[in-house]
Enzyme design. Structure first.
Site, short mmCIF file in Angstrom:
data_model
loop_
_atom_site.label_atom_id
_atom_site.label_comp_id
_atom_site.label_asym_id
_atom_site.label_seq_id
_atom_site.Cartn_x
_atom_site.Cartn_y
_atom_site.Cartn_z
N ASP A 142 0.84 -1.21 0.00
CA ASP A 142 0.00 0.00 0.00
C ASP A 142 0.87 1.25 0.00
O ASP A 142 1.78 1.39 0.83
CB ASP A 142 -0.89 0.03 1.26
N TYR A 150 0.23 21.18 -14.82
CA TYR A 150 0.90 19.87 -14.76
C TYR A 150 2.40 20.06 -15.04
O TYR A 150 3.25 19.49 -14.35
CB TYR A 150 0.27 18.95 -15.81
N1 LIG Z 1 1.13 9.03 -20.39
C1 LIG Z 1 1.82 10.11 -20.76
O1 LIG Z 1 1.61 10.71 -21.85
C2 LIG Z 1 2.95 10.63 -19.90
C3 LIG Z 1 3.87 11.54 -20.47
C4 LIG Z 1 4.91 12.04 -19.68
C5 LIG Z 1 5.04 11.65 -18.36
N2 LIG Z 1 4.14 10.76 -17.84
C6 LIG Z 1 4.29 10.40 -16.43
O2 LIG Z 1 4.58 9.02 -16.32
C7 LIG Z 1 4.09 8.54 -15.07
C8 LIG Z 1 3.26 7.28 -15.32
O3 LIG Z 1 2.14 7.62 -16.13
P1 LIG Z 1 1.31 6.53 -16.99
O4 LIG Z 1 1.21 7.04 -18.38
O5 LIG Z 1 1.88 5.19 -16.74
O6 LIG Z 1 -0.14 6.69 -16.37
P2 LIG Z 1 -0.95 5.76 -15.33
O7 LIG Z 1 -1.00 4.36 -15.83
O8 LIG Z 1 -2.21 6.49 -15.10
O9 LIG Z 1 -0.02 5.80 -14.04
C9 LIG Z 1 -0.13 6.78 -13.04
C10 LIG Z 1 0.13 6.14 -11.71
O10 LIG Z 1 0.04 7.12 -10.68
C11 LIG Z 1 -0.67 6.53 -9.62
N3 LIG Z 1 -1.27 7.48 -8.69
C12 LIG Z 1 -2.13 8.48 -8.93
N4 LIG Z 1 -2.49 9.07 -7.78
C13 LIG Z 1 -1.85 8.40 -6.78
C14 LIG Z 1 -1.81 8.52 -5.38
N5 LIG Z 1 -2.52 9.46 -4.71
N6 LIG Z 1 -1.03 7.66 -4.68
C15 LIG Z 1 -0.32 6.71 -5.30
N7 LIG Z 1 -0.31 6.54 -6.64
C16 LIG Z 1 -1.07 7.39 -7.36
C17 LIG Z 1 -1.74 5.70 -10.30
O11 LIG Z 1 -2.30 4.80 -9.36
P3 LIG Z 1 -3.88 4.50 -9.26
O12 LIG Z 1 -4.08 3.27 -10.12
O13 LIG Z 1 -4.09 4.24 -7.81
O14 LIG Z 1 -4.61 5.71 -9.76
C18 LIG Z 1 -0.88 5.04 -11.37
O15 LIG Z 1 -0.19 3.94 -10.84
C19 LIG Z 1 3.30 9.68 -14.43
O16 LIG Z 1 4.11 10.33 -13.49
C20 LIG Z 1 3.04 10.60 -15.59
O17 LIG Z 1 2.88 11.95 -15.17
C21 LIG Z 1 3.11 10.22 -18.56
#
Ligand SMILES: NC(=O)c1ccc[n+]([C@@H]2O[C@H](COP(=O)([O-])OP(=O)(O)OC[C@H]3O[C@@H](n4cnc5c(N)ncnc54)[C@H](OP(=O)(O)O)[C@@H]3O)[C@@H](O)[C@H]2O)c1
Length: 250
Positions: free
Chosen positions: A62, A155
């Site tokens: 967790d 963001y």
């Molecule tokens: N996708 C893009 O275009 C992109 C581009 C640049 C950078 N990024 C960065 O890459 C990282 C991963 O993104 P992703 O694309 O893999 O999206 P994702 O699958 O939505 O992953 C985001 C993660 O953050 C977690 N999270 C959100 N709120 C939280 C909280 N209060 N406590 C703990 N965990 C929390 C989510 O968990 P839950 O399942 O509990 O919500 C999920 O595991 C992020 O930091 C994002 O900003 C993404």
């Protein structure tokens, strides 16, 4: 312990259900232990199931980015159970810029996860890696950190802070046996961006993952994903403000 050939035995993913984070673990293929730290959910369980064939031990723990007081105890407990070679900080939320401009509380709530919570986990992780004497910290930043633009500057401001923290840690940890890689993806097709209009050079999680795994092997401090974004962002950062303002992407 990471072998002389660059292999990885154990990985801790903060934001354990992150699609990019899970793909990074698959690209690194740790041989012993995977820890997915996240909020309990079906997605977290599905991530653990997906990775179950990779390593003999896959645990979920967790972790809520907003519960700052728990971070030290949670991460110390994970390290207390055995060495961690790579810590990946993937917890983050994108949110909606149009909402942020009319509801500053929503904006700050996003930054509490994407900057404050991620920074807290990164600092605890860095301290534990340092005490361990070896390891690698990966911080998922974004190209949004490079230059603010109207479409997503709230963001971007959170990612700018996290990006600066990662680069600072990278300098501060030089010579300690701990390396830091700041990864700056562009638009990645994951659940975070589902339904949004794709940006130029959009990519998939496995591409970001392959670039990240390679950057860790090479102890690279900053990595763009996809790689050509390094040059695109180099030009964008160098543009004078009046020209930048006229670009359709700003
Ligand atoms: N996708 C893009 O275009 C992109 C581009 C640049 C950078 N990024 C960065 O890459 C990282 C991963 O993104 P992703 O694309 O893999 O999206 P994702 O699958 O939505 O992953 C985001 C993660 O953050 C977690 N999270 C959100 N709120 C939280 C909280 N209060 N406590 C703990 N965990 C929390 C989510 O968990 P839950 O399942 O509990 O919500 C999920 O595991 C992020 O930091 C994002 O900003 C993404």
């Amino acid at each position: 312990m990471r072998s002389g050939l660059g292999g990885v035995d154990s990985v801790l993913l903060i934001g354990g259900s992150s699609e990019i984070g899970v793909a990074i673990i698959e690209a690194m293929a740790p041989r012993q232990r995977i820890v997915l730290a996240g909020r309990p959910s079906g997605e977290l369980d599905a991530a653990a199931a997906r990775l179950a064939t990779l390593a003999p031990r896959v645990d979920t723990v967790d972790f809520d980015a907003l519960d700052l007081d728990s971070h030290g105890r949670t991460l110390a407990g994970i390290f207390g159970d055995g060495d961690i070679d790579v810590v990946v900080i993937a917890a983050g939320v994108l949110g909606d810029q149009t909402v942020f401009e009319t509801d500053p509380r929503a904006a700050i709530e996003m930054t509490r996860v994407t900057y404050t919570g991620a920074a807290s986990a990164a600092l605890h992780g860095a301290a534990l890696l340092r005490r361990q004497g070896h390891g690698h910290l990966v911080i998922l930043s974004s190209v949004a950190a490079d230059r603010p633009r109207p479409a997503n500057f709230v963001y971007g401001s959170a990612k700018s802070g996290l990006d600066a923290l990662g680069r600072g840690l990278s300098q501060a940890l030089t010579g300690t046996g701990v390396d830091v890689t700041v990864v700056r993806p562009g638009f990645v097709r994951t659940r975070m961006t589902r339904g949004l209009t794709e940006a130029p050079l959009s990519t998939d999680a496995d591409v970001v993952a392959a670039i990240t795994a390679r950057a860790v092997r090479k102890r690279q401090r900053i990595a763009y994903a996809p790689a050509p974004l390094k040059y695109v962002m180099g030009v964008i950062k160098a543009l004078p403000e009046p020209i930048f303002r006229r670009l359709p992407l700003s």
